[in-house]
Every structure is written in structure tokens, then in C-alpha cells.
Design a protein around this motif. Structure first.
Motif, PDB file in Angstrom:
ATOM      1  N   GLY A 189       0.797  -1.223   0.000  1.00 18.98           N
ATOM      2  CA  GLY A 189       0.000   0.000   0.000  1.00 18.98           C
ATOM      3  C   GLY A 189       0.826   1.267   0.000  1.00 18.98           C
ATOM      4  N   GLU A 190       2.042   1.228   0.576  1.00 20.87           N
ATOM      5  CA  GLU A 190       2.865   2.423   0.650  1.00 20.87           C
ATOM      6  C   GLU A 190       3.975   2.434  -0.394  1.00 20.87           C
ATOM      7  OE1 GLU A 190       4.316   3.183   4.552  1.00 20.87           O
ATOM      8  OE2 GLU A 190       2.363   2.989   5.507  1.00 20.87           O
ATOM      9  N   LEU A 191       3.938   1.511  -1.334  1.00 27.88           N
ATOM     10  CA  LEU A 191       4.988   1.465  -2.361  1.00 27.88           C
ATOM     11  C   LEU A 191       5.063   2.785  -3.111  1.00 27.88           C
ATOM     12  CD1 LEU A 191       4.796  -2.042  -4.074  1.00 27.88           C
ATOM     13  CD2 LEU A 191       6.598  -1.150  -2.606  1.00 27.88           C
ATOM     14  N   CYS A 192       6.285   3.210  -3.399  1.00 29.46           N
ATOM     15  CA  CYS A 192       6.472   4.455  -4.142  1.00 29.46           C
ATOM     16  C   CYS A 192       7.772   4.382  -4.928  1.00 29.46           C
ATOM     17  CB  CYS A 192       6.485   5.661  -3.194  1.00 29.46           C
ATOM     18  SG  CYS A 192       7.612   5.502  -1.803  1.00 29.46           S
ATOM     19  N   ALA A 193       7.955   5.326  -5.834  1.00 30.05           N
ATOM     20  CA  ALA A 193       9.162   5.387  -6.663  1.00 30.05           C
ATOM     21  C   ALA A 193       9.406   6.843  -7.052  1.00 30.05           C
ATOM     22  CB  ALA A 193       8.992   4.514  -7.910  1.00 30.05           C
TER      23      ALA A 193
ATOM     24  N   ARG B  79       9.408   0.727  -0.160  1.00 32.71           N
ATOM     25  CA  ARG B  79       8.232   0.283   0.586  1.00 32.71           C
ATOM     26  C   ARG B  79       7.550   1.408   1.353  1.00 32.71           C
ATOM     27  NH1 ARG B  79       7.114  -4.982   0.347  1.00 32.71           N
ATOM     28  NH2 ARG B  79       8.764  -6.441  -0.231  1.00 32.71           N
ATOM     29  N   SER B  80       8.210   2.577   1.442  1.00 32.45           N
ATOM     30  CA  SER B  80       7.593   3.697   2.137  1.00 32.45           C
ATOM     31  C   SER B  80       8.262   4.989   1.706  1.00 32.45           C
ATOM     32  CB  SER B  80       7.735   3.544   3.652  1.00 32.45           C
ATOM     33  OG  SER B  80       9.088   3.656   4.046  1.00 32.45           O
ATOM     34  N   LYS B  81       7.611   6.118   1.989  1.00 35.22           N
ATOM     35  CA  LYS B  81       8.182   7.432   1.700  1.00 35.22           C
ATOM     36  C   LYS B  81       9.471   7.635   2.492  1.00 35.22           C
ATOM     37  CE  LYS B  81       7.114  12.385   2.085  1.00 35.22           C
ATOM     38  NZ  LYS B  81       6.065  13.379   2.446  1.00 35.22           N
ATOM     39  N   ASN B  82       9.487   7.208   3.745  1.00 40.49           N
ATOM     40  CA  ASN B  82      10.684   7.362   4.571  1.00 40.49           C
ATOM     41  C   ASN B  82      11.871   6.617   3.982  1.00 40.49           C
ATOM     42  OD1 ASN B  82       9.438   9.011   6.431  1.00 40.49           O
ATOM     43  ND2 ASN B  82       8.923   7.352   7.839  1.00 40.49           N
TER      44      ASN B  82
ATOM     45  N   SER C 230      15.222   8.425   2.640  1.00 41.61           N
ATOM     46  CA  SER C 230      16.460   8.060   3.323  1.00 41.61           C
ATOM     47  C   SER C 230      17.510   7.569   2.338  1.00 41.61           C
ATOM     48  CB  SER C 230      16.164   6.987   4.373  1.00 41.61           C
ATOM     49  OG  SER C 230      17.360   6.538   4.975  1.00 41.61           O
ATOM     50  N   GLN C 231      17.108   6.705   1.420  1.00 46.13           N
ATOM     51  CA  GLN C 231      18.074   6.182   0.450  1.00 46.13           C
ATOM     52  C   GLN C 231      18.520   7.266  -0.535  1.00 46.13           C
ATOM     53  OE1 GLN C 231      17.189   2.386  -1.318  1.00 46.13           O
ATOM     54  NE2 GLN C 231      16.437   1.529   0.606  1.00 46.13           N
ATOM     55  N   LEU C 232      17.618   8.206  -0.855  1.00 42.35           N
ATOM     56  CA  LEU C 232      18.007   9.294  -1.749  1.00 42.35           C
ATOM     57  C   LEU C 232      19.005  10.213  -1.059  1.00 42.35           C
ATOM     58  CD1 LEU C 232      17.699  10.650  -4.483  1.00 42.35           C
ATOM     59  CD2 LEU C 232      15.720  11.904  -3.562  1.00 42.35           C
ATOM     60  N   ARG C 233      18.826  10.464   0.222  1.00 47.08           N
ATOM     61  CA  ARG C 233      19.797  11.279   0.967  1.00 47.08           C
ATOM     62  C   ARG C 233      21.171  10.627   0.980  1.00 47.08           C
ATOM     63  NH1 ARG C 233      17.949  15.509   3.969  1.00 47.08           N
ATOM     64  NH2 ARG C 233      15.658  15.711   4.133  1.00 47.08           N
ATOM     65  N   GLU C 234      21.198   9.323   1.198  1.00 49.49           N
ATOM     66  CA  GLU C 234      22.476   8.611   1.191  1.00 49.49           C
ATOM     67  C   GLU C 234      23.143   8.714  -0.180  1.00 49.49           C
ATOM     68  OE1 GLU C 234      21.802   4.616   2.411  1.00 49.49           O
ATOM     69  OE2 GLU C 234      21.039   5.158   4.398  1.00 49.49           O
ATOM     70  N   LEU C 235      22.342   8.589  -1.238  1.00 51.65           N
ATOM     71  CA  LEU C 235      22.871   8.682  -2.602  1.00 51.65           C
ATOM     72  C   LEU C 235      23.405  10.085  -2.873  1.00 51.65           C
ATOM     73  CD1 LEU C 235      23.030   6.779  -5.103  1.00 51.65           C
ATOM     74  CD2 LEU C 235      20.962   7.903  -5.925  1.00 51.65           C
ATOM     75  N   ALA C 236      22.665  11.099  -2.433  1.00 53.58           N
ATOM     76  CA  ALA C 236      23.091  12.487  -2.642  1.00 53.58           C
ATOM     77  C   ALA C 236      24.396  12.770  -1.920  1.00 53.58           C
ATOM     78  CB  ALA C 236      21.997  13.439  -2.165  1.00 53.58           C
ATOM     79  N   GLU C 237      24.514  12.284  -0.702  1.00 51.54           N
ATOM     80  CA  GLU C 237      25.741  12.506   0.065  1.00 51.54           C
ATOM     81  C   GLU C 237      26.932  11.812  -0.593  1.00 51.54           C
ATOM     82  OE1 GLU C 237      27.520  11.615   4.552  1.00 51.54           O
ATOM     83  OE2 GLU C 237      25.376  11.471   4.169  1.00 51.54           O
ATOM     84  N   ALA C 238      26.722  10.593  -1.093  1.00 52.12           N
ATOM     85  CA  ALA C 238      27.820   9.846  -1.713  1.00 52.12           C
ATOM     86  C   ALA C 238      28.246  10.463  -3.035  1.00 52.12           C
ATOM     87  CB  ALA C 238      27.397   8.394  -1.916  1.00 52.12           C
ATOM     88  N   GLN C 239      27.298  11.068  -3.784  1.00 50.67           N
ATOM     89  CA  GLN C 239      27.600  11.573  -5.126  1.00 50.67           C
ATOM     90  C   GLN C 239      27.721  13.090  -5.184  1.00 50.67           C
ATOM     91  OE1 GLN C 239      28.290   9.487  -7.585  1.00 50.67           O
ATOM     92  NE2 GLN C 239      27.859   7.718  -6.269  1.00 50.67           N
ATOM     93  N   GLY C 240      27.607  13.790  -4.065  1.00 47.64           N
ATOM     94  CA  GLY C 240      27.721  15.245  -4.063  1.00 47.64           C
ATOM     95  C   GLY C 240      26.587  15.933  -4.784  1.00 47.64           C
TER      96      GLY C 240
ATOM     97  N   LEU D 144       5.558  -5.400  -5.879  1.00 45.01           N
ATOM     98  CA  LEU D 144       7.007  -5.454  -5.739  1.00 45.01           C
ATOM     99  C   LEU D 144       7.536  -6.881  -5.725  1.00 45.01           C
ATOM    100  CD1 LEU D 144       9.732  -4.120  -5.279  1.00 45.01           C
ATOM    101  CD2 LEU D 144       9.192  -3.995  -2.837  1.00 45.01           C
ATOM    102  N   ASP D 145       6.845  -7.787  -5.045  1.00 41.79           N
ATOM    103  CA  ASP D 145       7.346  -9.151  -4.919  1.00 41.79           C
ATOM    104  C   ASP D 145       7.322  -9.882  -6.265  1.00 41.79           C
ATOM    105  OD1 ASP D 145       7.620  -8.871  -2.057  1.00 41.79           O
ATOM    106  OD2 ASP D 145       5.440  -8.955  -2.000  1.00 41.79           O
TER     107      ASP D 145
END
Length: 476
Positions: free
Chosen positions: A283-287, A321-324, A328-338, A443-444
Motif C-alpha cells: 500500500g505504501e509502495l512508491c518510486a 516500501r515507504s516514503k521514509n 532516506s536512500q536518496l539522501r544517502e545517494l546524494a551525500e555519496a555523489q555530491g 514489488l514481490d
């Protein structure tokens, strides 16, 4: 009843074999129908005995204060159990405590076990209650030391003698031997005969008192996997809860692992079992959807629901699976790639972003980096998360055949969605030509289809392409 067995009972500080401790042990060894030894001892548990337990058993902290620790009496108990079957009322409880106590002193327990609760259910199916109090009441047995270890052992001993007199020694021995094949780990209240479960691929469902399942699982060896749940109950809190709540179980065979995975996912989403943590909801799947214009703000938009339609997957990145999780993963990607959090839409404001001030952004927010270059770097950073476009002209099937059972399943997919599983050409024809509801991203099934449709198979899977007639068959 059996050539050699030990009737055993434990008193403990509580019901959890991982956290609670033994306060008393009693055992009677019987060989060829004759009692050859009996032994009992209080045990210092090393923890406090609660008022409730003291009132129930009569064992107080002062009584066990000078008693030996379990490690000091373990050798006597093991000597009694040597070569014998461990027999107890709800043996899973006693066996679990012994396993944990012996594990603490690095000693393994290898002993066959028999549960007299289960034996009572087999011998006296006309009765509903099979607890020790119920057995005492219906057979007129008495005890002056109920809830003390030796007192309860003597009740079990009296009941076994009575059952052999009423029903015949051979009858009792035959049922006892049949239970030995099921192992001690089985919950005594379980109605289903575990020996009937095939060791083939499939899905199993645990039920309590409710018509909805407690838990749904899958395995390529059903019976072995079901038994592993009960065997782990003495060490795992969740397995212990399941073993306590279960009353019956069902199973559905499949041709192989893929069919089991697909069916497990569908059943969990349909029934929402309380003990299943994964696969429960989409129900909370997003992209993330990337804007094509490098000057757009924000560059990424979170989409969900109908925007996750399978035909739109080629423009999306994820899924999450959720907005959070997505943020969170986008922030990690942004930090790693500047990358710039302002441009991505993860930080409000104008002008220099905070990351640029500390040297972690290359400056698209303040004109130091060209938007086109930042957009390209973002695309490259996201490429590993890009959702795949459906590579086929129409529907496809994966034919899964089990040479050992002869079962064949055909799993029908379209736009990465699992439509159905059929077992015959007639069912397949109907599925291909029937009207279907609008496809919803799952997703599955996406991950399973991605793995099995695009990666070479392992010999049991064949790819069927439609609507070509007759369809072509190749190895994926």
C-alpha cells in the motif's frame, strides 16, 4: 509402553525457557515395564522466584537458596536419560528448558521425546481436555503434591499404568511408537498429523482458533520446514508464540520454489497473518520520477498508487516500501555523489544549500555547477535503481515442472505482474483470453519475474511466449 523411558517433570520460575530457570527436577526411569530408579532435586535457579510461582508450586526462594545449581546436577540427569526416551506432559516445555540449561554449560542434549498430552489425545479421543488436571479428574487420580515435580511424575506414571490396563499394553505401545516419529517439538494441542505433510515444494499455513492464518510460509521441503519452526520454539520468542497459539495447519503443494514464492506472497497479502512481517503490504509502495528538464525544481517527484502503473516503469526509479525509505536512500545517494538536496526536493530554501556550505554539493544551487551536468550525474547515480521496461510483446508464462512429483505449474505474467498460475492447457487458454482487471504493480512479483524471466533458468523453468500460436518454448 516403551522398552526404556524416563518420566520427567520440571518446575520453573516461568514459562520462557530462554529467560526463566529450573527450580526442581524429578525423574523416574522405567526399563521393560519396571521402575529401576527415581531421582528428584531442588535447583537454585540463580534468579528470584516470584510470589505467583511460589503460590502455584510451593517452592520459595528460601527453599532453593541452598540447593545445587543446574550445572552441579546435570550429570545425574544425563545419566538417567542415557539410552532412554524422555517422556513428559507437554514435553516441548520440559525439553526446551533442558536444551537451554545444557546449552549454558556447553552440553548438547540428544534424546528422543514423547509427549503424554499427545498420547492422551490419541488414546482417549472422546475427551476434549488432556491437561494433567483433566486427566486426573476423568480417571479419578489424586495427588498430594500437584505442581511439584515428583508429584506430577507420579500422576503421569499412574495414568500410563491405568491406560495400559484399560486399553492394553500393546495398544498404548503402538501409539507411543507412532508419536516418537513426530518428535518432541510438536505443540501438544496441534490437531494435524505432521507425518502427513509431504517433503515437497509448497506453502504452509498455521492456524489458531481464528479462521484466518497466524502465519504463512513456503519451502522446497514442506515437512522439514514446518518441523524447524517447532524445533526453534525453545530458542526463539516468535516461534514460541506461534507454537503456543497454533491449533492446526494446512499446506498447498507447488511444482517448485517459484510457485511457492508466488503463492506465499499472494496469501500473505490476502490474509495479513499477524506473525508475517515481510511481504504483507504494498500500500505504501512508491518510486522516484525524474523530470527531463535539468532546470526543473524539484528534479525528483515521489509517485505512488496509480502512478506506479506497470507501463510507466521505464520512467521510474525504485521502488521503495515507504516514503521514509525512499527519502532516506536518496539522501544517502546524494551525500555519496555530491548531489544538491535543494535540487532534489529534499531541502527547502534558495541560494546555497547547506551541503554546499560544508563542501558536499558541487553548487548547482548557486550557479557553480551547470544544471545539465548535475542532471546527468543524478541520472548516473540513479541508474542502478531504474525500474525495467517490460521486454516482451505480450503475456509470457514460466512453465515449472517437478520431475519427482510429476506436477507442472504455468505462471502467467504481464508487465511484470503475476496474473495467475494454471495447471493445464485448458486453464491456460482461458487465462490468456479472459478479461483481466487493470494491472497493479506488485514489488514481490516484479522482483521474482525480473530474476527468472531475464536470468538463465536452472533447468526446471521454461519460458512460454504469447500470443504466438502455437507458443514458442525456450529456456529463459
Amino acid at each position: 509402553m516403551l522398552p526404556c523411558y524416563v518420566l520427567l517433570d520440571l518446575e520453573t520460575t516461568g514459562g520462557n525457557p530462554v529467560h526463566d530457570r529450573i527450580t526442581e527436577i524429578a525423574a523416574v526411569r522405567v526399563e521393560q515395564g519396571v521402575e529401576v530408579s527415581r531421582w528428584s532435586t531442588l535447583v537454585n535457579p540463580g534468579v528470584s522466584v516470584s510470589n505467583f510461582i511460589e503460590q502455584l508450586t510451593g517452592i520459595s526462594n528460601s527453599m532453593v537458596a541452598s540447593a545445587p545449581r543446574f550445572s552441579e546436577v546435570a550429570h545425574e540427569l544425563l545419566a538417567l536419560l542415557d539410552g532412554a526416551v524422555l517422556v513428559a506432559h507437554n514435553v516441548r516445555f520440559d525439553h526446551g528448558f533442558l536444551l537451554n540449561e545444557l546449552h549454558r554449560i556447553d552440553v548438547a542434549l540428544r534424546v528422543k521425546t514423547l509427549c503424554t498430552v499427545r498420547l492422551s489425545r490419541l488414546l482417549y479421543p472422546q475427551f476434549k481436555g488432556h491437561g494433567l488436571d483433566a486427566i486426573m479428574q476423568r480417571h479419578g487420580l489424586t495427588s498430594t503434591a500437584r505442581h511439584r515435580a515428583m508429584g506430577d511424575v507420579e500422576v503421569m506414571q499412574s495414568w500410563l499404568n491405568l491406560a495400559q490396563t484399560e486399553l492394553g499394553a500393546d495398544h498404548v505401545a503402538g501409539h507411543a511408537q507412532s508419536l516418537l516419529q513426530g518428535s518432541a517439538a510438536l505443540p501438544p494441542q496441534l490437531d494435524t498429523n505432521v507425518a502427513d505433510i509431504p517433503d515437497t515444494p509448497g506453502v504452509y499455513l498455521f492456524y489458531g482458533d481464528s479462521p484466518l492464518p497466524l502465519y504463512v510460509g513456503k519451502s522446497v521441503k514442506l515437512r522439514s520446514r514446518v518441523m524447524s519452526h517447532f524445533q526453534a520454539a525453545s530458542r526463539n520468542a516468535r516461534e514460541m508464540r506461534i507454537a503456543h497459539e497454533i491449533r492446526r495447519l494446512e499446506w498447498i503443494e507447488t511444482a517448485g520454489e517459484l510457485g511457492a514464492l508466488l503463492l506465499e506472497s499472494r496469501l500473505i497479502k490476502a490474509h495479513q497473518p499477524v506473525h508475517n512481517r515481510q511481504l504483507r503490504r504494498d500500500g505504501e509502495l512508491c518510486a522516484w520520477r525524474l523530470e527531463p528538464n535539468p532546470n526543473s525544481r524539484p528534479l525528483l517527484t515521489l509517485v505512488r498508487g496509480s502512478a506506479l502503473a506497470p507501463e510507466q516503469l521505464g520512467a521510474l526509479y525504485g521502488p521503495y516500501r515507504s516514503k521514509n525509505q525512499a527519502q532516506s536512500q536518496l539522501r544517502e545517494l546524494a551525500e555519496a555523489q555530491g548531489l544538491c538536496l535543494q535540487a532534489l526536493g529534499l531541502e527547502s530554501g534558495k541560494g546555497r544549500c547547506f551541503a554546499h556550505q560544508i563542501g558536499q554539493c558541487k553548487g548547482v544551487c548557486c550557479g557553480e555547477e551547470a544544471p545539465e551536468r548535475h542532471h546527468l550525474r543524478l541520472q548516473m547515480a540513479l541508474v542502478g535503481n531504474k525500474l525495467q521496461v517490460w521486454p516482451f510483446a505480450g503475456k509470457v508464462g514460466l512453465r515449472e515442472h517437478n520431475p519427482h512429483t510429476g506436477r507442472t505449474d504455468i505462471h502467467l505474467f504481464d508487465q511484470w505482474c503475476h496474473l495467475t498460475t494454471v495447471h493445464s492447457d485448458e486453464d491456460l487458454h482461458e487465462a490468456l483470453h479472459s478479461r483481466t482487471e487493470p494491472l497493479a504493480f506488485n514489488l514481490d512479483s516484479y522482483r521474482l519475474a525480473l530474476k527468472h524471466l531475464l536470468v538463465p533458468g536452472q533447468g526446471q523453468l521454461k519460458l512460454l511466449k504469447f500470443p504466438a500460436s502455437p507458443f514458442t518454448e525456450t529456456t529463459p
